[in-house]
Design an enzyme around this catalytic site. Structure first.
Site, PDB file in Angstrom:
ATOM      1  N   TYR A 135       0.824  -1.215   0.000  1.00 47.16           N
ATOM      2  CA  TYR A 135       0.000   0.000   0.000  1.00 47.16           C
ATOM      3  C   TYR A 135       0.859   1.267   0.000  1.00 47.16           C
ATOM      4  O   TYR A 135       0.466   2.285  -0.559  1.00 47.16           O
ATOM      5  CB  TYR A 135      -0.879   0.039   1.258  1.00 47.16           C
ATOM      6  CG  TYR A 135      -2.223  -0.600   1.115  1.00 47.16           C
ATOM      7  CD1 TYR A 135      -2.349  -1.931   0.722  1.00 47.16           C
ATOM      8  CD2 TYR A 135      -3.387   0.111   1.383  1.00 47.16           C
ATOM      9  CE1 TYR A 135      -3.595  -2.519   0.609  1.00 47.16           C
ATOM     10  CE2 TYR A 135      -4.635  -0.470   1.275  1.00 47.16           C
ATOM     11  CZ  TYR A 135      -4.731  -1.788   0.885  1.00 47.16           C
ATOM     12  OH  TYR A 135      -5.964  -2.373   0.777  1.00 47.16           O
ATOM     13  N   LYS A 190       2.637 -15.172   2.914  1.00 46.24           N
ATOM     14  CA  LYS A 190       2.839 -15.851   1.625  1.00 46.24           C
ATOM     15  C   LYS A 190       4.342 -16.110   1.531  1.00 46.24           C
ATOM     16  O   LYS A 190       5.020 -15.738   0.569  1.00 46.24           O
ATOM     17  CB  LYS A 190       2.311 -14.962   0.484  1.00 46.24           C
ATOM     18  CG  LYS A 190       2.245 -15.642  -0.873  1.00 46.24           C
ATOM     19  CD  LYS A 190       1.125 -16.675  -1.009  1.00 46.24           C
ATOM     20  CE  LYS A 190       1.280 -17.465  -2.288  1.00 46.24           C
ATOM     21  NZ  LYS A 190       0.325 -18.573  -2.421  1.00 46.24           N
ATOM     22  N   ASP A 222      -3.587 -18.037   0.932  1.00 41.92           N
ATOM     23  CA  ASP A 222      -4.584 -18.735   0.106  1.00 41.92           C
ATOM     24  C   ASP A 222      -5.318 -19.785   0.946  1.00 41.92           C
ATOM     25  O   ASP A 222      -6.547 -19.908   0.885  1.00 41.92           O
ATOM     26  CB  ASP A 222      -3.956 -19.332  -1.170  1.00 41.92           C
ATOM     27  CG  ASP A 222      -2.625 -20.032  -0.937  1.00 41.92           C
ATOM     28  OD1 ASP A 222      -2.106 -20.001   0.196  1.00 41.92           O
ATOM     29  OD2 ASP A 222      -2.088 -20.627  -1.896  1.00 41.92           O
ATOM     30  N   ASP A 246      -6.817  -6.572   4.330  1.00 42.23           N
ATOM     31  CA  ASP A 246      -7.938  -5.908   3.648  1.00 42.23           C
ATOM     32  C   ASP A 246      -8.869  -6.955   3.058  1.00 42.23           C
ATOM     33  O   ASP A 246     -10.090  -6.916   3.258  1.00 42.23           O
ATOM     34  CB  ASP A 246      -7.376  -5.009   2.535  1.00 42.23           C
ATOM     35  CG  ASP A 246      -8.472  -4.294   1.759  1.00 42.23           C
ATOM     36  OD1 ASP A 246      -9.414  -3.798   2.394  1.00 42.23           O
ATOM     37  OD2 ASP A 246      -8.378  -4.242   0.513  1.00 42.23           O
ATOM     38  N   ASP A 250     -12.799  -8.427   4.623  1.00 40.64           N
ATOM     39  CA  ASP A 250     -14.064  -8.393   3.867  1.00 40.64           C
ATOM     40  C   ASP A 250     -14.654  -9.803   3.777  1.00 40.64           C
ATOM     41  O   ASP A 250     -15.865  -9.994   3.903  1.00 40.64           O
ATOM     42  CB  ASP A 250     -13.842  -7.853   2.440  1.00 40.64           C
ATOM     43  CG  ASP A 250     -14.198  -6.363   2.298  1.00 40.64           C
ATOM     44  OD1 ASP A 250     -13.957  -5.616   3.267  1.00 40.64           O
ATOM     45  OD2 ASP A 250     -14.691  -5.969   1.230  1.00 40.64           O
TER      46      ASP A 250
HETATM   47  C1  IPM Z   1     -10.549   2.491   0.578  1.00 39.64           C
HETATM   48  C2  IPM Z   1      -9.331   1.637   0.750  1.00 39.64           C
HETATM   49  C3  IPM Z   1      -8.123   2.503   0.666  1.00 39.64           C
HETATM   50  C4  IPM Z   1      -9.347   0.853   2.057  1.00 39.64           C
HETATM   51  C5  IPM Z   1      -8.140  -0.084   2.119  1.00 39.64           C
HETATM   52  O1  IPM Z   1      -7.827  -0.758   1.121  1.00 39.64           O
HETATM   53  O2  IPM Z   1      -7.517  -0.118   3.176  1.00 39.64           O
HETATM   54  C6  IPM Z   1     -10.582   0.007   2.345  1.00 39.64           C
HETATM   55  O3  IPM Z   1     -10.737  -1.055   1.465  1.00 39.64           O
HETATM   56  C7  IPM Z   1     -10.539  -0.488   3.778  1.00 39.64           C
HETATM   57  O4  IPM Z   1     -10.611  -1.700   3.975  1.00 39.64           O
HETATM   58  O5  IPM Z   1     -10.458   0.342   4.695  1.00 39.64           O
HETATM   59 MG    MG Z   2     -11.206  -2.896   2.436  1.00 34.83          MG
END
Ligand code: IPM
Ligand code: MG
Ligand code: NAD
Length: 356
Positions: A135, A190, A222, A246, A250
Site C-alpha cells: 500500500y 505468503k 490462500d 484488507d 471483507d
Molecule cells: C478504501 C481503501 C483505501 C481501504 C483499504 O484498502 O484499506 C478500504 O478497502 C478499507 O478496507 O479500509
Molecule cells: Mg477494504
C-alpha cells in the site's frame, strides 16, 4: 474530550449520523466537530484531505470516520482520489494497528451465507497492519519495461516491503490481544513465494518467543482464505499485512451476516485512534436509507473503549445493538424471513431506544 467526525462520501453521512445520534444519547461530556473528507472534501476544496480536516483529526482525542470513495472520482489523478484521504489519515497519524473483530451475533446466525453451525458463536479478531506493505511501499508507478516478458512494453509496478520494527510492533499488538482472549495467534503470510512475507514469518516467530503462553501458528494466505469459510471457528487472533488483511476482513465480514456488521479501530503508538466501519461508501445504495449503520455504531463503541476510556458506555452500545437484533429489527442486508425490515435511521433510533 473531542471527537473529530468525518462522514465522507456515499453512505458515509447516513451511517455516521446514526452513530452520532447514539453517542449523543449517552449524555457524556464530549464535544464533536465535523469536517469534510474524501470526495465531499474534493468537491468543496479541491483536495480529499484538506489541511484543516487533517489538523482536526490529529488534535482530536478520537476520529469517527464514515467512508470515502465515489465512482465519479475514479478517473482523477491518484493523489486527488477520495481514498487518498483515509490512506493519508492512516499514514499521518501513524495508525499502524487495525482491529477488525468478526463476531457473529446469535440472532444473525441465519443471515450469514455460511451454514448456521459454522458461524454460531464465531468471535475472530483480525489484526491488520495498516501503514506498510504494498500500500505504501516506494517506488511505484508506470514506465516502459527494460526487462521481463515484454521489454519495451508499458508496465506498472508497486513495491511490497516491511521493516523489522514494523513487523515487531504489530506482532506485539497481536500477541497481547491474544493474551486477553483464547491465547492463539495465526499469522497469515505468503512466505512460500514472497521475500517480504518470509521475513514477516521469521520476525513474528521471534516475537512469539516472548509470549510462551500464546500458541502461534502460520498459514499461507490462500489457505487462510479457504479455512475462513471452511472452519472459521478454528481462528482466534489473525495477524497479517495490509493487503491480505484488507481482503480477509471483507471475507470474514460475511461470516457475521454482512459487511454492514464489521466495525474497526485503527490505533497508533500514542493511543490515538480512528474508528470506521470496515466497508466502503457503497455508492450503489447511498441516499436510500437502506445502509446498515451497525458497523459504524459498533465502531463508536470501540472508540469509547479504546480512546475515550468509557468501557461502560461502550458496553451499553453493544448491549443495545444486541437488543435491537433480538427484537428482530434488520436492515435489508441482514434481513431474513420472519424478521422486521427497517431503514438506516430507524435502526439508529432503535439502538438509542434500547440503551440502558
Ligand atoms: C478504501 C481503501 C483505501 C481501504 C483499504 O484498502 O484499506 C478500504 O478497502 C478499507 O478496507 O479500509
Ligand atoms: Mg477494504
Ligand atoms: N475505508 C473506506 O473509506 C473504504 C473502504 C472500502 C471501500 N471504499 C471505497 O468505497 C467505494 C465502493 O467500494 P466497494 O463497492 O468495493 O465496497 P463497499 O464496501 O462500499 O460495498 C460493497 C458491497 O457491500 C454493500 N455494503 C457496504 N456497506 C454496507 C452497509 N453498511 N450496509 C449494507 N450494505 C453495505 C454495498 O452496497 C456493496 O454492494 C470505492 O470508492 C472504494 O474505494 C472506502
Amino acid at each position: 474530550m473531542k471527537i473529530a467526525v468525518l462522514p465522507g462520501d456515499g453512505i458515509g453521512p447516513e451511517i455516521v449520523a446514526e452513530a452520532v445520534k447514539v453517542l449523543n444519547a449517552l449524555e457524556l461530556d464530549f464535544e464533536m466537530e465535523s469536517a469534510p473528507v474524501g470526495g465531499a472534501a474534493y468537491a468543496l476544496t479541491g483536495h480529499p484531505l484538506p489541511e484543516a480536516t487533517l489538523k482536526l483529526a490529529m488534535e482530536a482525542d478520537a476520529v469517527l470516520f464514515g467512508a470515502v470513495g465515489d465512482w465519479k472520482y475514479d478517473t482523477l489523478d491518484r493523489p486527488l482520489r477520495p481514498e487518498q484521504a483515509i490512506l493519508g489519515l492512516r499514514k499521518h497519524m501513524g495508525l499502524f494497528a487495525n482491529f477488525r473483530p468478526a463476531i457473529c451475533y446469535k440472532e444473525l446466525t441465519h443471515a450469514s451465507s455460511l451454514k448456521p453451525e459454522l458461524v454460531a458463536g464465531l468471535d475472530i479478531l483480525i489484526i491488520r497492519e495498516l501503514t506498510g506493505d504494498i500500500y505504501f511501499g516506494q517506488p511505484r508507478g508506470r514506465r516502459v519495461a527494460t526487462d521481463g516478458h515484454f521489454p519495451g512494453a508499458e508496465e506498472a509496478f508497486d513495491t511490497m516491503r516491511y521493516s523489522r520494527p514494523e513487523i515487531e510492533r504489530i506482532a506485539h499488538v497481536a500477541f497481547q490481544a491474544a493474551q486477553k482472549r483464547s491465547k492463539r495467534v495465526t499469522s497469515v503470510d505468503k512466505a512460500n513465494v514472497l521475500e517480504t512475507f518470509q521475513f514477516w514469518k521469521d520476525v513474528v516467530t521471534e516475537v512469539g518467543k516472548q509470549y510462551p503462553d500464546v500458541q502461534l501458528d502460520h498459514m499461507y494466505v490462500d489457505n487462510a482464505a479457504m479455512q475462513l469459510v471452511k472452519e472459521p471457528k478454528r481462528f482466534d487472533v489473525v495477524v497479517t499485512g495490509n493487503m491480505f488483511g484488507d481482503i480477509l476482513s471483507d471475507e470474514a465480514s460475511m461470516l457475521t451476516g454482512s459487511i454492514g456488521m464489521l466495525p474497526s479501530a485503527s490505533l497508533n503508538a500514542k493511543g490515538q485512534g480512528l474508528y470506521e466501519p470496515s466497508h466502503g461508501s457503497a455508492p450503489d445504495i447511498a441516499g436510500k436509507n437502506v445502509a446498515n449503520p451497525l458497523a459504524t455504531i459498533l465502531s463508536a463503541a470501540m472508540m469509547l473503549r479504546f480512546s475515550l476510556n468509557q468501557e461502560a458506555a461502550a458496553q451499553r452500545i453493544e448491549d443495545a445493538v444486541q437488543a435491537v437484533l433480538a427484537q428482530g429489527l434488520r436492515t435489508p442486508d441482514i434481513w431474513s424471513e420472519g424478521t422486521t425490515r427497517v431503514g438506516t435511521a430507524e435502526m439508529g433510533d432503535a439502538v438509542v431506544a434500547a440503551l440502558r
